[in-house]
Design a protein around this motif. Structure first.
Motif, PDB file in Angstrom:
ATOM      1  N   TRP A 194       0.833  -1.207   0.000  1.00 10.50           N
ATOM      2  CA  TRP A 194       0.000   0.000   0.000  1.00 10.50           C
ATOM      3  C   TRP A 194       0.871   1.262   0.000  1.00 10.50           C
ATOM      4  N   HIS A 195       1.982   1.180   0.738  1.00 10.67           N
ATOM      5  CA  HIS A 195       2.924   2.308   0.738  1.00 10.67           C
ATOM      6  C   HIS A 195       3.425   2.585  -0.662  1.00 10.67           C
ATOM      7  N   LYS A 196       3.789   1.506  -1.335  1.00  9.82           N
ATOM      8  CA  LYS A 196       4.358   1.686  -2.685  1.00  9.82           C
ATOM      9  C   LYS A 196       3.298   2.252  -3.634  1.00  9.82           C
ATOM     10  N   ILE A 197       2.086   1.720  -3.519  1.00  7.28           N
ATOM     11  CA  ILE A 197       1.015   2.203  -4.411  1.00  7.28           C
ATOM     12  C   ILE A 197       0.730   3.685  -4.125  1.00  7.28           C
ATOM     13  N   THR A 198       0.639   4.004  -2.834  1.00  4.29           N
ATOM     14  CA  THR A 198       0.288   5.393  -2.519  1.00  4.29           C
ATOM     15  C   THR A 198       1.451   6.355  -2.810  1.00  4.29           C
ATOM     16  N   ASP A 199       2.673   5.820  -2.793  1.00  4.60           N
ATOM     17  CA  ASP A 199       3.799   6.686  -3.176  1.00  4.60           C
ATOM     18  C   ASP A 199       3.630   7.172  -4.612  1.00  4.60           C
ATOM     19  N   LYS A 230      -6.792   8.108   5.136  1.00  4.83           N
ATOM     20  CA  LYS A 230      -7.432   7.130   6.030  1.00  4.83           C
ATOM     21  C   LYS A 230      -7.760   5.824   5.313  1.00  4.83           C
ATOM     22  N   THR A 231      -7.050   5.585   4.226  1.00 11.74           N
ATOM     23  CA  THR A 231      -7.299   4.338   3.507  1.00 11.74           C
ATOM     24  C   THR A 231      -6.187   3.350   3.836  1.00 11.74           C
ATOM     25  N   SER A 232      -6.472   2.080   3.618  1.00  7.58           N
ATOM     26  CA  SER A 232      -5.408   1.080   3.742  1.00  7.58           C
ATOM     27  C   SER A 232      -5.745  -0.075   2.807  1.00  7.58           C
ATOM     28  N   LEU A 233      -4.763  -0.938   2.633  1.00  5.89           N
ATOM     29  CA  LEU A 233      -5.001  -2.084   1.757  1.00  5.89           C
ATOM     30  C   LEU A 233      -5.486  -3.232   2.619  1.00  5.89           C
ATOM     31  N   LYS A 234      -6.668  -3.732   2.313  1.00  6.95           N
ATOM     32  CA  LYS A 234      -7.191  -4.836   3.110  1.00  6.95           C
ATOM     33  C   LYS A 234      -6.542  -6.139   2.658  1.00  6.95           C
ATOM     34  N   GLU A 235      -6.659  -6.394   1.369  1.00  6.39           N
ATOM     35  CA  GLU A 235      -5.997  -7.588   0.830  1.00  6.39           C
ATOM     36  C   GLU A 235      -5.937  -7.534  -0.684  1.00  6.39           C
ATOM     37  N   VAL A 236      -5.077  -8.396  -1.224  1.00  6.15           N
ATOM     38  CA  VAL A 236      -5.064  -8.589  -2.673  1.00  6.15           C
ATOM     39  C   VAL A 236      -5.318 -10.064  -2.890  1.00  6.15           C
ATOM     40  N   LYS A 237      -6.378 -10.353  -3.604  1.00 12.44           N
ATOM     41  CA  LYS A 237      -6.748 -11.751  -3.795  1.00 12.44           C
ATOM     42  C   LYS A 237      -7.300 -11.904  -5.202  1.00 12.44           C
ATOM     43  N   ASP A 238      -6.841 -12.888  -5.907  1.00 13.41           N
ATOM     44  CA  ASP A 238      -7.337 -13.125  -7.271  1.00 13.41           C
ATOM     45  C   ASP A 238      -7.370 -11.839  -8.084  1.00 13.41           C
ATOM     46  N   LYS A 239      -6.306 -11.121  -8.046  1.00 11.87           N
ATOM     47  CA  LYS A 239      -6.189  -9.868  -8.801  1.00 11.87           C
ATOM     48  C   LYS A 239      -7.193  -8.806  -8.362  1.00 11.87           C
ATOM     49  N   GLU A 240      -7.765  -9.006  -7.196  1.00 16.89           N
ATOM     50  CA  GLU A 240      -8.684  -7.994  -6.688  1.00 16.89           C
ATOM     51  C   GLU A 240      -7.973  -7.235  -5.565  1.00 16.89           C
TER      52      GLU A 240
END
Ligand code: ADP
Ligand code: MG
Length: 464
Positions: A27-32, A49-59
């Protein structure tokens, strides 16, 4: 990048702390990447106030604190999120959002300016003391709204209920509304006052549903003596919230509790606003605030100088007021900017130095928005879809927004005409030149076009 990520089927054997760490890092890398594309203010508002919950099956599942933030991310930043995620994860992905009410902050970033205040009967309410009726400059553009404010203070709940104040951005709607609130509170400090933007009302409602606290929500809003709801245009299209608002409204009205609302347009121009709400609003008093005329602009500039302890000669105020036919917010912003620049340059503040600065293009090109935000704002303003703005149709309702997009992207964001053509549906650069120049000309001939451009630019210049 993608390889370090737990793949499907591996989850059970993957150490849980590593999964969490990977999610955080990803998430850090994406938000950077996103940080480089959006202004700091926008980043804070929409992504902090967002965060990455998970990455699953390209979702890619992103946790967000509210429906409002979800909608904004979805409409404004979806493309950016997709591209950044693809870059970091090395594969095409889908973006989904997960609303986590526990992350709802008591203070939404959007509201920091005005503040959100809720008073229990026992504690006196505090509204932002910066906004009073004493420091509200009255002129031809707002004297009807001001008179209504005075009538309400003398006879709350009975004279005009609801009062709906509408007008373009920065014309003093929030100032007037909070001014009424402050005056009523000083008459009666135990008054129960709620001030909330319509996003705050929506978020509270959604949170109440999600946390099964509807009763508390209703008690809170329906027991106020004075309810101030700012920017109700954002209620458009939100059926559940409108329904709830309708009932809140009826209950307060039946008890003669005063309701004051603001909006950036009259209710009949609010698409997707339920007819019964429209008729409720029309049952009270609707007053508009226009852009200030010259004398009012001078008086606003004078008042803002006084508040900040700056002493500017009258001729300087006149020079600024005649150069800037704009709203109070922009006047204030430009005034402060001028004073600052001249102080840095160690120059005296005279009509000459000021007009020289006002003529400088750098002062005008202060938009930190990116082209996606500009297009999204234009779509919102004209209530059209992005696909319509960039599509082939040439009806009048679409051509003006399209040309205004060309003008702002060229004049304020300094994009090349080729790039503008590309982002506006692969149009030819000569088409862009034509559109841009048409608006450049119209701005000096057509006050309506001038007003639209000023409003859009001032919306885009605000931290959102
Ligand atoms: P709106 O809610 O209409 O977008 P605001 O009430 O937030 O506008 O006003 C923007 C800024 O301009 C505030 O700092 C406000 O004090 C100032 N302003 C606008 N109109 C007036 C006015 N008539 N008198 C004094 N200040 C004003
Ligand atoms: Mg406002």
């Amino acid at each position: 990048m993608c390889k370090t990520y737990p793949q499907r089927g591996q989850d059970r054997t993957y150490p849980i702390h590593k999964v969490v760490m990977d999610t955080l890092k990803t998430w850090h890398k994406i938000t950077d990447i996103i940080k480089e594309e959006v202004s700091a203010a926008n980043f804070r508002t929409w992504f902090s106030k967002t965060s990455l919950k998970e990455v699953k099956d390209k979702e890619v599942k992103i946790s967000v604190p509210s429906t409002f933030i979800k909608e904004q991310l979805n409409s404004r930043y979806r493309e950016l999120l997709l591209n950044a995620s693809k870059k970091i994860l090395g594969t095409e992905v889908e973006i989904t959002f997960n609303i986590e009410p526990s992350k709802i902050s008591t203070q939404e970033p959007l509201l920091q300016d005005g503040g959100v205040f809720f008073a229990e009967k026992t504690t006196p309410a505090i509204l932002n003391p910066k906004y009073t009726l004493d420091n509200f400059v009255v002129g031809l553009s707002n004297n009807v709204a001001y008179a209504a404010a005075q009538a309400i203070i003398q006879n709350p709940g009975l004279s005009y209920n609801p009062l709906l104040v509408y007008g373009g951005t920065g014309v003093g709607k929030t100032h007037l509304m909070l001014g009424i609130g402050n005056a009523m509170l000083s008459n009666n400090p135990s008054l129960k006052v709620i001030y909330a933007s319509s996003e705050k009302f929506t978020n509270d409602y959604v949170e109440a549903i999600q946390t099964r606290n509807m009763l508390k929500f209703r008690n809170r809003y329906r027991s106020s003596d004075l309810l101030l709801i700012d920017d109700i245009q954002f209620l458009s299209g939100r059926e559940g919230t409108q329904e709830e608002f309708f009932h809140t409204f009826n209950e307060l009205q039946s008890k003669n509790s005063q309701i004051i609302l603001t909006s950036d347009r009259p209710p009949n121009e609010m698409a997707k606003l339920e007819a019964r709400l429209q008729s409720r609003f029309q049952g009270g008093l609707m007053v508009d605030i226009q852009l200030p005329d010259f004398d009012t602009r001078v008086a606003i500039l004078r008042a803002k100088c006084q508040e900040r302890g700056e002493h500017l000669p009258e001729e300087v105020l006149h020079t600024i007021a005649s150069a800037l036919e704009t709203n109070g917010r922009e006047l204030e912003g430009r005034l402060m900017q001028l004073i600052q620049i001249l102080k840095i340059q160690n120059q005296n503040i005279t009509p000459e130095t000021v007009s020289q600065l006002l003529g400088q293009p750098t002062l005008n090109s202060k938009l930190s928005a990116d082209y996606r935000q500009v297009l999204a704002e234009i779509c919102r303003y004209f209530n059209i879809k992005h696909s319509e703005l960039t599509g082939p149709k040439r009806n009048k309702e679409l051509v003006l927004p399209r040309h205004i997009s060309m003008y702002i992207l060229s004049e304020d964001l300094h994009l090349t005409v080729e790039k503008i053509g590309h982002v506006l549906g692969k149009r030819d650069h000569t088409t862009v030149l034509h559109g841009r120049d048409r608006i450049k000309k119209l701005i000096n001939q057509d006050r309506e076009v001038q007003r639209i451009c000023i409003e859009l630019k001032s919306k885009l210049a605000q931290p959102q």
